[in-house]
Design an enzyme around this catalytic site. Structure first.
Site, short mmCIF file in Angstrom:
data_model
loop_
_atom_site.label_atom_id
_atom_site.label_comp_id
_atom_site.label_asym_id
_atom_site.label_seq_id
_atom_site.Cartn_x
_atom_site.Cartn_y
_atom_site.Cartn_z
N TRP A 138 3.58 -13.32 2.91
CA TRP A 138 2.71 -14.55 2.24
C TRP A 138 1.91 -13.67 1.22
O TRP A 138 0.67 -14.02 0.94
CB TRP A 138 1.31 -15.08 3.46
CG TRP A 138 0.92 -13.97 3.85
CD1 TRP A 138 1.20 -12.67 3.58
CD2 TRP A 138 -0.23 -13.69 4.50
NE1 TRP A 138 0.07 -11.75 4.91
CE2 TRP A 138 -0.68 -12.72 5.33
CE3 TRP A 138 -1.52 -14.97 4.38
CZ2 TRP A 138 -2.06 -12.21 5.83
CZ3 TRP A 138 -2.55 -14.78 5.31
CH2 TRP A 138 -3.21 -13.40 6.17
N ASP A 139 2.48 -12.58 0.82
CA ASP A 139 1.71 -11.95 -0.29
C ASP A 139 1.15 -12.38 -1.79
O ASP A 139 0.26 -12.13 -1.93
CB ASP A 139 3.25 -10.86 -0.19
CG ASP A 139 3.18 -9.93 0.40
OD1 ASP A 139 2.13 -8.81 0.83
OD2 ASP A 139 3.94 -10.64 1.04
N GLU B 38 -1.00 -9.44 13.76
CA GLU B 38 0.48 -10.04 14.63
C GLU B 38 0.65 -9.05 16.12
O GLU B 38 1.07 -8.92 16.32
CB GLU B 38 0.86 -9.28 13.54
CG GLU B 38 1.73 -10.16 12.73
CD GLU B 38 2.63 -9.43 11.81
OE1 GLU B 38 2.76 -8.59 11.52
OE2 GLU B 38 3.48 -10.24 10.88
N LYS C 254 -4.54 -6.33 14.87
CA LYS C 254 -3.84 -5.61 13.51
C LYS C 254 -4.25 -5.49 12.43
O LYS C 254 -4.92 -4.51 11.57
CB LYS C 254 -2.83 -6.01 13.43
CG LYS C 254 -1.18 -4.80 12.55
CD LYS C 254 -0.24 -5.44 12.07
CE LYS C 254 0.86 -4.63 11.22
NZ LYS C 254 2.21 -6.17 11.66
N GLN C 255 -5.05 -6.26 12.01
CA GLN C 255 -5.44 -6.51 10.99
C GLN C 255 -6.12 -7.33 11.38
O GLN C 255 -6.39 -8.41 12.08
CB GLN C 255 -4.97 -7.11 9.68
CG GLN C 255 -3.98 -7.97 9.60
CD GLN C 255 -3.07 -8.09 8.54
OE1 GLN C 255 -1.80 -8.28 8.91
NE2 GLN C 255 -2.91 -9.38 8.06
#
Lengths: 798, 798
Positions: free
Chosen positions: B354-355, B493, B614-615
């Site tokens: 999805w960058d 994730e 994680k984010q």
């Protein structure tokens, strides 16, 4: 018969009068849309027709007046399907006698139907009905439904369904002595009991093409799963199965095929993709529903109504059908151009000429996204065009007259005259005017769409580099301060040189010189239109400086245009000095003298010696430019063209044209539309008949003439309505023959949906919702500004 | 060192402090731009780096702190060039000792320079300087210039220049035990005395890649034509020639290479095309001139100025450099997406995630044509996304979390934990939110460009089909009249399931549910925006009826969003019930706990049990939506979000995030920009250092983090300026740290060229020439309407 159907009664019951309709179908007409032609000078072929899925010769209607029974089933066919009764002969073999045969093309639904009855040597009769499509939404899929009824017997019926990679390019009789094998590396397998697969590679370009086909069957509506026998040969794979039929029972066979090439986008490996596509393809009927809907949406954008004349309407729709079979929204993602003969036949080997000049006005007003994609096809070949110019000692970009996949010149250096059986030098590659067509298309697209981004990012660079090429083609005669372009060939391919000159090409072709002048002015306009930052970028990267712009400006005032003494524009320098041909004598002797060049060459003479044109050359100027525009250009160049010389010019060249190109009739109808409507209508009828009646005597069998087809539609769209795009105003000047009843069609002009209804000299315009600013329409001296969902009617004096 | 140069002093003279700059170069960073990654679940590779021309590992700076001399010349290199003195060792062999080494990347000119001195066992010293580029205008060409000076000897010097098809994918240490051979069918030849050619094919996708290289040499400026000896091996070809050098003489060697693949447009056969390109490629210096000009034009569009901070500016430029190496105007004609690691390394095997969500804001405002092309890359994979949805039992289009050439899901089902050496199930493919990113990008592009044609022809269909997918993902709890989305994974994730549940995925991920609601509202907007004919077409072909629209409307009012008791949005249903992690303890024990998931798994525990991300997952909502927008969405859903819960929410998740993704820092900087500027700046610095300082400890060597790179640029562009596109108005709300000095950059907004200069809470906007209508800009309570070439300044209270 409605204007949506073309039918043909063949075989024992053939009716002479309906034969012509089928000629329009020709061979391979249901080829996969938009496949990019592959070509190489050393062995050209045309995957468009290979990957067709339903490529199927119908030679019978073309080569002779007898139905060639064998051809009904067994001629080169990528996806063959046939049946036999017991151990009897296969349908398609001579012994399986076809009793009657009829087929029908439903343009609205993109569906070909066929019915036939056949009798085996033992008197057993089957009735066969087939329907087929290549899917307009799911472009990788095709469907063939076959129903077989045991009319007078009970017993086993065997079906053979396969994929045949042994087919060759043999659609053009004249090319059959050339090697027609273009596929190598055949691999076959059967990934599932009802699925076969074939992967091949094209011989020169190494394009990989995979096909998978799933065959299912039903008896009287009940699904069957008979055991299948695999039939393999080095280049083909098929499966057979046998079903016991009672008298009167109906066996229905569905064959759904998927085709994928390595040049399609979103591809990992074609052999893998076809299984993916086939995996979730529904059955024939469900696929057909979506196919028909996709066609319906296309027809909504492309529909024309001619109220009082079904024949005109049907042919117009046939022409649009072929256009949309060749280029459609699917083409947007392919690196494909507009091949001269569509995807219908193999003539010219799929090469791209200037036909898009005639196609763009239809597309730009309906699918601007597609028009832009076709221009980007040319954009991607700009490096090649620059290379060609440099190699020939010129600057800028020299687009090739004939090209294939990578944009190199593919014009053959020799041409076989079938009358003399002599190979003669072919200098038609000198048609530098192709670049003028590319530039004209960009400008026309920009006017119709208002797409400034394309102009800035892509179009401008092409226009500037083509302009630079034409400037570098000129040489300057300082004594007379005139620029000349020497050694070219104009649109009239008869004149490729002077009678007593060693080098080929003619000088100062009026069409080329005037359009080059037009182009230099557009190049200036484009620079003015660009945002300053982009203009600077382009001037830096193309290294355009003031000196060059001044030179262009000077050429645009001092280009040579040759005239006869009486004020008629000469086709080229020295044309007036050529001998007059004994037209009546030649017509009397040869009948059809369209290819006068071949006749004269076979006589040991040369058409170069005569004032004789294959197609309208000077008259193309009146086709591309309005009389006002042309007058202004000539005035700028210091020439006078009194209005009354226009009809004289038209007469002059009409009398000296053999109509060796199907485009002639379009152009002549166009230029006569205002001055001489009855004659214009005769030419319109000629143009409409180009392929339906195969007026060139056999060339339709080699592929339809796509430019002429589009040209007839444009006669309705722009010529008889006087539709012109000038800046931000749409101009109309209707002249539509009342006897044809009202003409109605829709366009998109700078994002405005617009419906036009024309009858005689009256036009009604209705806007829809979509454009940015209000829409300006002008007719006669009046101008209206329309908001969405408004209507205006203009009437001009008759 | 200017903000345009990155330099590295290596070898004997290495300076510790300058080492980080080279990490940013990593390996293969000058790969050919825009080559489409090929991938297959069963053996992935990445032609982008193969076809690089200058693919060159610089492992020394990554794996250790010693220069690995061998790697300087001899590691996998598609286009090797080396020298030796007499019969001595080749440069690159251990015996040829490198005395010092320095290299420099000139971002402005896209040029890598390198200098080294090396001494052979006999004490003879050469001085080598190299310059190299992959051409930004003529995308098929690359150039390498090498000059060798005989520093302290006279004698023969032998040059070996070749093309090596024996290279493998070995750029990622973790993958080296997998088969890295992805090329087959090597064919080599020498079409001219100074030209070599290699043609190969990729193993799975059968993409053909051809390379030709021309090597020329000059001694002290004088051209030489020494006899060449061919050196052949099964997978490589090279030529050697020997030149006698006097002490102090300088030998200059130019190697110009052309690369072409069978998936490039305008191709006949790659092996043929490379000769064509090489045939009229000029020499190194002339090519470099045009290359630099092309970069200059790109920088004009992409330039940023940060007046008071050279470091920020240099890193921003490095990030833009990598972005433009990966996607550029050349990408428009390729079927290529945005790979997560650019073209810089092999991690993730070139897969597309999805960058682009982070990349589009940079591209849409500068090269809308490219943004549209990238969206069409997704459009071409819509059939595959539909297939995936159908196969999973849903409707509409389900885009895959990881994908390659044909748009299928390529997420691996297992993942190796390098800490435990255990293979663990990987459920990250459940990140359905990728479809929300695709839809968001379409909407964002439409807002920035005003491109209604794209929206109508392509974008609308994608948005509608993605909306339909998310509607079909919901299930309705009739009791509470709430919709739920179960079994997904959010952007975080770490959480791929619940501690004691057998099936993977979590329920009611707030990010997914809120953005799905946002999407259903955009689907309605899109239907309202479409011209009526197009709306009808889409409703017919997608079979959207009123009942479905009513359902979407209902979902958009009744979607579930989970909250903690204190009004903080829960990351997902049940998140609040998870255990708290002993963050300090783990930090103390492990230092870097970015990959907390691996640490816990190795301990026999699972990150699923903890409130640990994680984010930023919930915080992504504040990144994509303004506070007003988010508040309105929640209110529509019947939830209250008092303003003061926003900082609390941010604090809550900041304290529970391990920053295992480089995107975290970008998002955190974003969400803190208004509330807590000093901390926002710390995160900005972290984000800027992601790759330059390789903050993840080794992942930069596997490829740069393109999304984080683009995200840092967008922090300057949109976050600190408060730039928002709403309908036809551009909104600004500057908050730029004064200590960084004025920030200046240019964008294109709906075809208007616009320059913005920001300092503190003051912004000055200046228009250029280009847009249709006047440009509306709002800031605070004021709105200005600008004509071309006008300027306005807004100042907000500090």
């Amino acid at each position: 018969m409605t204007p949506w159907l073309l039918a043909y009664l063949g075989g024992a019951d053939a009716e002479e009068g309906q034969r012509e309709a089928l000629c329009a179908l020709g061979n391979g007409y249901l080829a996969t849309r938009g496949a990019a032609p592959e070509s190489r000078a050393d062995g050209v072929h045309y995957p468009g027709t290979y990957v067709a899925g339903v490529y199927n010769h119908l030679r019978d209607t073309v080569d002779g007046h007898e139905v060639d029974h064998e051809s009904l089933v067994n001629l080169p066919n990528w996806l063959p399907l046939t049946v036999r009764i017991g151990d009897g002969p296969w349908l398609g073999a001579e012994a399986m006698r076809v009793l009657d045969h009829r087929q029908e093309l439903d343009l609205r639904r993109g569906l070909l139907s066929r019915w036939l009855r056949a009798r085996d040597p033992e008197g057993r009769v089957i009735r066969v009905a087939q329907r087929r499509f290549v899917h307009m939404e799911l472009a990788h899929l095709a469907g063939l439904e076959t129903t077989v009824v045991a009319e007078n017997f009970s017993g086993p019926l065997t079906v053979r369904s396969g994929i045949d990679g042994g087919i060759t390019n043999c659609g053009v009789a004249r090319y059959r002595h050339l090697d027609g094998h273009h596929l190598i590396g055949h691999e076959t397998d059967d990934p599932a009991s009802d699925v076969l697969r074939l992967a091949v590679e094209t011989r020169h370009s190494h394009i990989r093409v995979a096909t998978a086909a799933r065959t299912g069957c039903w008896c009287d509506g009940r699904p069957l799963d008979p055991p299948r026998r695999l039939v393999r040969s080095p280049r083909a794979i098929a499966q057979e199965f046998t079903v016991e039929l009672d008298r009167g029972a109906e066996l229905r066979i569905e064959k759904i095929a998927a085709v994928h090439t390595s040049r399609d986008p979103a591809t990992s490996e074609p052999g893998f993709e076809v299984l993916s596509w086939l995996g979730d393809a529904g059955g024939f009927e469900a696929l057909l529903d979506r196919h028909v809907l996709a066609w319906q949406h296309l027809w909504n954008r492309f529909d024309f109504h001619v109220e009082a004349n079904d024949t005109v309407l049907r042919i117009i729709r046939l022409h649009l059908f072929h256009l949309l079979q060749t280029i459609s929204p699917h083409t947007v993602d392919l690196d494909a151009g507009v091949p001269a003969r569509g995807l219908h036949g193999e003539a010219y080997r799929g090469h791209v000429f200037w036909d898009e000049l005639f196609v763009f006005p239809i597309i730009s007003f309906r699918l601007p996204e597609l028009a832009r994609a076709l221009l980007r096809y040319r954009r991607r070949r700009l490096p090649q065009a620059r290379r060609a110019a440099r190699a020939a000692g010129y600057q800028g970009a020299m687009y090739p007259w004939q090209s294939g996949s990578d944009g190199r010149e593919e014009s053959p250096p020799l041409h076989l005259n079938p009358l003399s059986q002599r190979w003669v030098a072919d200098a038609t590659y000198r048609q530098r005017h192709i670049g003028l067509a590319v530039a004209h298309n960009i400008w026309q697209y920009y006017q119709a769409s208002g797409d400034r981004e394309f102009l800035a990012e892509d179009g401008a660079e092409m226009i500037l580099d083509i302009a630079r090429f034409f400037a570098s083609l000129t040489d300057h005669d300082t004594a007379g301060d005139r620029y000349h372009i020497r050694g070219v060939v104009g649109p009239d391919e008869f004149h490729t040189g002077y009678p007593r000159r060693d080098t080929s090409g003619i000088d100062d072709n009026a069409y080329t010189n005037v359009m080059a002048t037009w182009l230099l002015l557009r190049a200036r306009d484009v620079l003015d239109l660009l945002p300053p930052q982009r203009r600077q970028e382009l001037c830096e990267s193309l290294r355009i400086d003031d000196a060059e712009l001044r030179r262009w400006e000077h050429i645009s005032r001092r280009m040579t245009v040759p005239f006869h003494g009486d004020g008629i524009i000469s086709q080229f320098e020295g044309y007036a000095d050529l001998a007059e041909l004994d037209w009546d004598g030649y017509r009397a002797r040869y009948g059809n003298i369209q290819r006068l060049d071949r006749i004269l060459e076979a006589e040991g003479d040369s058409v170069d010696r005569y004032q004789a044109s294959k197609q309208a050359d000077v008259l193309m100027l009146f086709y591309l430019l309005s009389a006002d525009e042309l007058g202004a250009l000539l005035a700028r160049l210091g020439y006078r063209m009194p209005r009354d010389t226009i009809p004289k010019t038209i007469e002059y060249y009409l009398a000296r044209t053999s109509h060796g190109s199907t485009l002639s009739a379009v152009v002549h109808a166009w230029v006569l539309a205002r001055a001489h409507r009855p004659r214009a209508l005769e030419f319109l009828v000629d143009a409409l008949e180009s392929d339906v009646a195969d007026i060139q005597g056999g060339t339709t069998a080699e592929g339809v003439h796509l430019a002429a087809m589009a040209g007839t539609v444009d006669l309705l769209q722009r010529c008889f309505t006087g539709l012109e795009t000038t800046g931000d105003t749409l101009r109309l000047n209707p002249h539509w023959p009342r006897q044809l009843g009202p003409l109605e069609f829709a366009i998109r002009y700078q994002q405005h949906p617009l419906t036009l209804r024309v009858t005689g000299r009256t036009v009604t315009a209705s806007t829809g919702v979509g454009g940015h600013a209000p829409l300006r329409i002008a007719c006669g001296g009046e101008t209206a500004t329309l908001q969405p969902n408004e209507t205006v009617t203009f009437s001009l004096p008759e």
